[in-house]
Design an enzyme around this catalytic site. Structure first.
Site, PDB file in Angstrom:
ATOM      1  N   CYS A 119       3.489   1.638   2.708  1.00  0.00           N
ATOM      2  CA  CYS A 119       4.734   0.909   2.455  1.00  0.00           C
ATOM      3  C   CYS A 119       5.665   1.754   1.594  1.00  0.00           C
ATOM      4  O   CYS A 119       6.882   1.801   1.830  1.00  0.00           O
ATOM      5  CB  CYS A 119       4.449  -0.410   1.741  1.00  0.00           C
ATOM      6  SG  CYS A 119       3.359  -1.532   2.630  1.00  0.00           S
ATOM      7  N   ASP A 159       9.464  25.905 -33.819  1.00  0.00           N
ATOM      8  CA  ASP A 159      10.547  26.241 -34.727  1.00  0.00           C
ATOM      9  C   ASP A 159      10.027  25.963 -36.145  1.00  0.00           C
ATOM     10  O   ASP A 159       9.032  25.257 -36.303  1.00  0.00           O
ATOM     11  CB  ASP A 159      11.765  25.370 -34.403  1.00  0.00           C
ATOM     12  CG  ASP A 159      12.857  25.500 -35.447  1.00  0.00           C
ATOM     13  OD1 ASP A 159      13.251  26.643 -35.737  1.00  0.00           O
ATOM     14  OD2 ASP A 159      13.295  24.463 -35.978  1.00  0.00           O
ATOM     15  N   CYS A 166       0.836  -1.196   0.000  1.00  0.00           N
ATOM     16  CA  CYS A 166       0.000   0.000   0.000  1.00  0.00           C
ATOM     17  C   CYS A 166       0.875   1.251   0.000  1.00  0.00           C
ATOM     18  O   CYS A 166       2.104   1.179   0.031  1.00  0.00           O
ATOM     19  CB  CYS A 166      -0.937   0.010   1.209  1.00  0.00           C
ATOM     20  SG  CYS A 166      -0.067   0.150   2.787  1.00  0.00           S
TER      21      CYS A 166
END
Length: 748
Positions: free
Chosen positions: A22, A425, A19
């Site tokens: 952790c 560009d 989870c």
């Protein structure tokens, strides 16, 4: 950390995380290792990415992870065989086998409840219920006790701790009722503890299957890596492992085979399928002199390829690295989740204790108080919080890579959804980038000499205009009687003048070739050809001037060269797609105003700015970043790198330079401007999925925990909801796999 050294990135696999709590704990212990500068842990991939100024000993990282209650293993190199997973044993059933065993043991416990709905009153003997529930609780559910104890030992909490405490409370209450109650059939909750564990095991199994699908893009790219190559050595073609191939060697690629390595075709002609690398749906023609990419599939012809890059430097390896880096990174929005996750389990435990105390004090019914507290612990789901963001990022970056859009990091993916203005560009981005020499206008010298001098200066340059000059000179030489070729001059002291042109010494004279700005800086009088230059610019042509500039003598104009470059066929549709997304467009180019206006008007660009140096482009982009504006810059050359870095989101064409791609957050594997709108589209879709996932993850807890606390949720329903939350979050993210760029939606 030394600012001069490039950070060293190391990826490690982490076993045992369940989870978001952790994740936070693993990040904390890794960040505390001496030398670690940055850590990012991903629950969806069960991995950690550690950055440091110097290479770190893996054992130091592994020790830190082990102390936190998890297990670390080094990430295998791409060429290494995948480890064979250990077969499940009777002592430790895992995955689907554990789910089936838990379901077989839990179903008899659930059966009386199901029969009750049909009006049939039947109940298993209490001791039989305990006999069925015990192996589910302590054998199949042992993983929750182990992980929960490790979390406690590390002075933290996680999902496993909540499940272990909640189901143990229900099981313990049932055992107490069974042996302490005077009633022949006391109220037992064995079915609650067993079914909760079964449902959570089912949810984790479905979650693991779904998580494997989120990494499908990486696996598809890794499959493209050839294991061997047919190398021409002497007069023989020898098949060798791909690791033994070296740059410069000749590789034979037969029809239907994968191209073994990046290289240049030296012999043969064929069509090559690069769909999984560049996203190009149709095979592309390749002839002698063309580049091919390792992993592409050769079509009908035999090709002889000179290897230019192998291993980690190959295009395919770099693509995989970019996608892995993006999937391992954290989006900025994830930091909010991390803060919530850090306090999630302690808060839930406090709420469960308050629920127990509140019900016990209010009703005096300890049994009911325990069951409601169990429901609070079981409904709480930190897993969904931990998976919400990484699952969407993994699927989003993966599907983008399938269509030739490489997103370097999660921040670029998150930012791109807010883009309000795209600056382009011109050369190589909106135009083909393959200009041809259209006109020569000498001043004081003849036309042949003008072309000779320009070609001498440009020989060796990779600039598009330089190639046009050298190709025109070569064509003229090939059609001449050889006199021109014999008299070709040689340039020395060639110096690039970024954004302006080039200078060199030819036959003892300093020559300059470049833009009008360069001529003005050097004090060159352009009056003799200014009218002609204006007329050519109005036709949309690009002008370069050639002059002799030997101080202290006055600079002398020698002539001008006019170049034509076609607009890319996809450019008009690409600009229309951006307008449909309500995005403003700007053209930033170092070219002259006339050429810029011609392209801008043809494509319907909102604003046109010409005659720009690289620094001018960067400052213009920086100046656009006001208020809520989010600016993207699209370019392909070294000159664009400062502007790409200055933009909120830099988008580089991979047909351009490595410098541009390193400065950009997004790289387009094809020089197709339509991919700009596609990149913004997948970013918007991915960010939408992140928000949806976070909404569902939070809503499960914000609604579920109060319902459980007020006694409105049965623990089994709470367990089902907890299991469903993680699966639904990943399933929602997987819907991104259906995404397709708008300009390809009509194709099969």
């Amino acid at each position: 950390m030394s600012s001069s050294a490039s950070p060293v990135a190391q990826s490690i696999n982490i076993e045992g995380m369940t989870c978001a709590s952790c994740v936070g704990r693993v990040e904390r212990v890794l960040a505390a290792v001496p030398g670690v500068d940055k850590v990012s842990v991903n629950l969806a991939t069960e991995s950690a990415r550690v950055e440091s100024s110097q290479p770190l000993d893996f054992s130091l990282l592994a020790q830190a992870v082990d102390k936190a209650g998890y297990h670390a293993t080094p990430e295998l190199p791409p060429s290494a065989p995948a480890p064979v997973p250990a077969a499940p044993t009777l002592a430790h059933p895992t995955g689907g086998r554990a789910v089936v065993l838990a379901a077989l043991l839990s179903l008899p416990l659930l059966l009386p409840m199901l029969l009750e709905l049909a009006g049939v009153h039947w109940m298993l003997d209490g001791r039989v219920q305990m006999l069925l529930a015990t192996p589910v609780q302590f054998w199949l559910g042992a993983r929750f006790y182990r992980a929960g104890w490790l979390a406690l030992r590390a002075r933290s909490g996680n999902m496993d701790l909540l499940v272990a405490l909640g189901t143990s409370a229900a099981y313990g209450l049932s055992v107490y009722q069974l042996f302490a109650s005077a009633s022949a059939m006391p109220h037992l909750y064995f079915e609650a503890s067993a079914v909760v564990i079964t449902l959570i095991l089912l949810g984790k199994w479905l979650e693991a299957r779904a998580k494997r699908q989120t990494t499908s893009a990486i696996r598809a790219l890794q499959v493209l890596r050839p294991e061997s190559a047919r190398v021409r050595r002497g007069e023989q073609d020898v098949e060798v492992p791909i690791a033994d191939v070296r740059p410069g060697e000749l590789v034979v690629v037969r029809p239907g085979e994968r191209v073994a390595a990046d290289g240049e075709v030296v012999e043969g002609a064929s069509h090559v399928d690069e769909a999984l690398i560049t996203g190009e749906s149709l095979p592309v023609a390749r002839h002698a002199g063309d580049r091919v990419t390792g992993g592409a599939i050769n079509g009908e012809g035999l090709l002889l390829v000179r290897v230019t890059a192998v291993g980690a430097e190959s295009t395919l390896a770099r693509i995989i690295r970019l996608v892995e880096d993006a999937q391992a990174a954290k989006a900025p929005v994830q930091h909010l989740v991390d803060r919530v996750s850090a306090v999630f389990v302690p808060v839930v435990l406090v709420l469960a204790a308050l629920t127990f105390a509140g019900w016990w004090l209010a009703t005096g019914d300890a049994e009911r108080a325990i069951i409601n507290a169990v429901a609070v612990m079981v409904i709480a789901c930190p897993c969904a919080l931990g998976l919400a963001t990484p699952a969407a990022i993994m699927v989003g970056t993966g599907v983008a890579a399938r269509y030739g859009i490489l997103i370097k990091d999660a921040e670029a993916l998150e930012l791109a959804h807010r883009i309000t203005t795209v600056a382009f560009d011109k050369t190589g981005t909106l135009t083909e980038g393959k200009p041809s020499l259209v006109a020569l206008e000498p001043a004081g010298i003849d036309e042949a000499r003008l072309l000779q001098l320009a070609a001498a200066i440009q020989r060796g340059s990779e600039h598009a205009l330089a190639r046009a000059v050298t190709e025109a000179a070569a064509t003229r030489n090939a059609t001449s009687d050889g006199a021109v070729a014999a008299a070709a001059p040689v340039a020395t002291d060639v110096t690039a003048l970024p954004g302006r042109g080039v200078a060199a010494i030819v036959d003892g004279t300093r020559l300059i070739l470049g833009s009008t700005r360069l001529m003005q800086e050097e004090g060159v009088a352009l009056d003799a050809l200014s009218a002609r230059a204006t007329a050519l610019e109005q036709q949309g042509l690009t002008i370069s001037w050639l002059a002799a500039s030997n101080a202290p003598q006055p600079a002398q104009l020698l002539g001008l060269l006019a170049f034509g470059d076609r607009v890319k066929p996809q450019a008009r549709a690409a600009l229309q797609a951006l307008r449909a997304l309500h995005i403003q467009t700007i053209l930033l180019t170092g070219d002259n105003q006339g050429s810029a206006d011609a392209v801008g008007k043809e494509l319907g660009i909102d604003r046109i700015v010409a005659n720009m140096l690289p620094a001018d482009k960067a400052s213009t982009v920086a100046g656009l970043k006001t208020g809520d504006a989010c600016i993207a810059m699209v370019g392909d050359g070294i000159n664009d790198a400062p502007a790409l870095a200055a933009a909120d989101v830099g988008i580089a064409m991979s047909s351009g330079t490595d410098v541009a791609m390193h400065a950009a957050g997004i790289t387009l594997m094809r020089g197709d401007p339509a991919l700009v709108a596609a990149a913004i589209s997948i970013s918007r879709r991915s960010y939408s999925k992140i928000r949806q996932n976070l909404f569902w993850a939070f809503i499960y807890n914000l609604v579920g925990i109060p319902l459980a606390a007020f006694g409105l949720l049965n623990p089994m329903v709470a367990g089902a909801a907890m299991a469903l939350s993680s699966v639904s979050v990943i399933s929602n993210a997987l819907l991104l796999r259906r995404w397709k760029p708008d300009h390809l939606k009509g194709q099969a």
